[in-house]
Scaffold this active site. Sequence first.
Site, PDB file in Angstrom:
ATOM      1  N   ASP A   1      32.878  62.961  83.484  1.00  0.00           N
ATOM      2  CA  ASP A   1      32.842  63.988  82.456  1.00  0.00           C
ATOM      3  C   ASP A   1      33.986  65.151  82.741  1.00  0.00           C
ATOM      4  O   ASP A   1      33.839  66.266  81.997  1.00  0.00           O
ATOM      5  CB  ASP A   1      31.313  64.536  82.017  1.00  0.00           C
ATOM      6  CG  ASP A   1      30.744  65.152  83.310  1.00  0.00           C
ATOM      7  OD1 ASP A   1      31.198  65.053  84.280  1.00  0.00           O
ATOM      8  OD2 ASP A   1      29.508  65.595  83.024  1.00  0.00           O
ATOM      9  N   SER A   2      34.386  64.959  84.024  1.00  0.00           N
ATOM     10  CA  SER A   2      35.564  65.941  84.338  1.00  0.00           C
ATOM     11  C   SER A   2      36.384  66.022  83.386  1.00  0.00           C
ATOM     12  O   SER A   2      37.408  66.821  83.526  1.00  0.00           O
ATOM     13  CB  SER A   2      36.021  65.584  86.062  1.00  0.00           C
ATOM     14  OG  SER A   2      36.345  64.217  85.890  1.00  0.00           O
TER      15      SER A   2
ATOM     16  N   ASP B   1      30.175  57.910  83.324  1.00  0.00           N
ATOM     17  CA  ASP B   1      29.301  59.243  83.708  1.00  0.00           C
ATOM     18  C   ASP B   1      28.556  59.415  82.437  1.00  0.00           C
ATOM     19  O   ASP B   1      28.984  59.741  81.110  1.00  0.00           O
ATOM     20  CB  ASP B   1      30.344  60.203  83.689  1.00  0.00           C
ATOM     21  CG  ASP B   1      30.062  61.096  84.797  1.00  0.00           C
ATOM     22  OD1 ASP B   1      28.698  61.186  85.336  1.00  0.00           O
ATOM     23  OD2 ASP B   1      30.591  62.276  85.155  1.00  0.00           O
TER      24      ASP B   1
ATOM     25  N   LYS C   1      26.345  56.816  85.759  1.00  0.00           N
ATOM     26  CA  LYS C   1      25.985  57.815  86.964  1.00  0.00           C
ATOM     27  C   LYS C   1      25.583  58.866  86.036  1.00  0.00           C
ATOM     28  O   LYS C   1      25.626  59.318  84.964  1.00  0.00           O
ATOM     29  CB  LYS C   1      27.231  58.236  87.594  1.00  0.00           C
ATOM     30  CG  LYS C   1      27.250  59.635  88.322  1.00  0.00           C
ATOM     31  CD  LYS C   1      28.575  59.879  89.294  1.00  0.00           C
ATOM     32  CE  LYS C   1      29.358  60.926  88.548  1.00  0.00           C
ATOM     33  NZ  LYS C   1      28.568  62.145  88.477  1.00  0.00           N
TER      34      LYS C   1
ATOM     35  N   GLU D   1      23.497  63.070  86.781  1.00  0.00           N
ATOM     36  CA  GLU D   1      23.458  64.102  88.164  1.00  0.00           C
ATOM     37  C   GLU D   1      22.052  64.920  88.199  1.00  0.00           C
ATOM     38  O   GLU D   1      21.165  64.659  87.361  1.00  0.00           O
ATOM     39  CB  GLU D   1      24.436  65.217  87.488  1.00  0.00           C
ATOM     40  CG  GLU D   1      25.793  65.118  87.397  1.00  0.00           C
ATOM     41  CD  GLU D   1      26.794  66.177  87.039  1.00  0.00           C
ATOM     42  OE1 GLU D   1      26.265  67.376  86.844  1.00  0.00           O
ATOM     43  OE2 GLU D   1      27.899  66.061  86.968  1.00  0.00           O
TER      44      GLU D   1
ATOM     45  N   GLU E   1      28.343  65.937  96.381  1.00  0.00           N
ATOM     46  CA  GLU E   1      29.659  66.914  95.831  1.00  0.00           C
ATOM     47  C   GLU E   1      29.394  68.127  96.526  1.00  0.00           C
ATOM     48  O   GLU E   1      28.257  69.049  96.457  1.00  0.00           O
ATOM     49  CB  GLU E   1      29.517  67.265  94.245  1.00  0.00           C
ATOM     50  CG  GLU E   1      30.930  67.964  94.151  1.00  0.00           C
ATOM     51  CD  GLU E   1      31.213  67.689  92.604  1.00  0.00           C
ATOM     52  OE1 GLU E   1      30.848  67.105  91.889  1.00  0.00           O
ATOM     53  OE2 GLU E   1      32.014  68.827  92.239  1.00  0.00           O
TER      54      GLU E   1
HETATM   55  O1  KIV Z   1      32.935  63.866  86.539  1.00  0.00           O
HETATM   56  C1  KIV Z   1      33.367  63.556  87.696  1.00  0.00           C
HETATM   57  O2  KIV Z   1      34.608  63.263  87.655  1.00  0.00           O
HETATM   58  C2  KIV Z   1      32.625  63.561  88.616  1.00  0.00           C
HETATM   59  C3  KIV Z   1      33.008  63.553  90.141  1.00  0.00           C
HETATM   60  C4  KIV Z   1      33.479  64.849  90.541  1.00  0.00           C
HETATM   61  C5  KIV Z   1      32.134  62.818  90.935  1.00  0.00           C
HETATM   62  O3  KIV Z   1      31.475  63.520  88.356  1.00  0.00           O
END
Ligand code: KIV
Length: 297
Positions: free
Chosen positions: A57-58, A96, A126, A128, A195
Amino acid sequence: MTEKPARYASWTQGKLALPELAEMKRRGEKIVMVTAYDAPSARLAEAAGIDLVLVGDSSGMVVHGRDSTVPVTMDEIVFMTQWVARGAHRPIVVGDMPFGSYETSDEEAVRSAIRLVKEGGADVVKLERGGSSIRRARAIVEAGIGVMGHVGLTPQTSTVLGGFKAQGRRSEEAQAVLEDARALEAAGCFAVVLEAVPAPVGELVTRELGVPTIGIGAGGATDGQVLVWHDMLGLYEGNAPRFVKRYADVAGVITAALERYADEVRSGAFPEEQHAYAMPEEELAALRAALAEPSGG
Ligand code: KIV
């Protein structure tokens, strides 16, 4: 470029198997993950022998120009995961889970994870944080989907953490990071992202967990590393986080190419004859003749 590991030959025959990551940790072989948000990038990651590709989600920040990852939606991640899954055949594709797609209930979390796998083509997902995310991770694992945890600096909840800053610098905070990571492992996560935590905390958590840790700003002792595509390739100008190493200046390369293109269009140097289509002489003559004739009526 370093020599490809021996297992490279078997990778070409199919997807890197998820249990292989635990084996890599056992053998002390580093795991390499990078983010990607489209098919061409995923293809390049595969060609470079990357183990996991994270559709992070970056994207909300580095691709879509937002200030945080919070507004990123499921539809966006599903869409981008489809592109990445088409480009990355051997690397494990991690979808994500965006903020709001798993917090409210186990059912919602399982529904979102299934969507990422079924519609998006992700291999695993993934999420968080510790806290309620531990129950969500267990529910998703029980539904048959692999889950990667993510602790330390968790950008989706950076406001309550006091911003984008390192976590676990104080002993109690470091213990909390370790407890969350342990709980995520106990919930069935196959790996945990660490992180922005001090290197000794990265080392401690890596030693304490049976599953691999993937660090981003967590020092060199984690079982693997992840970097964000645009950060590591220098796809934007300005400051990147402290933990980023820039392996290329792609923004510089693109800007120089665009400037040359603009100059050549303006000067008439582009396009050249080789970039244009020809027309048979007789057809051109016929066209000119037809246009020269006064139209009847
Ligand atoms: O969204 C993302 O790119 C991430 C990485 C920083 C691990 O969660």
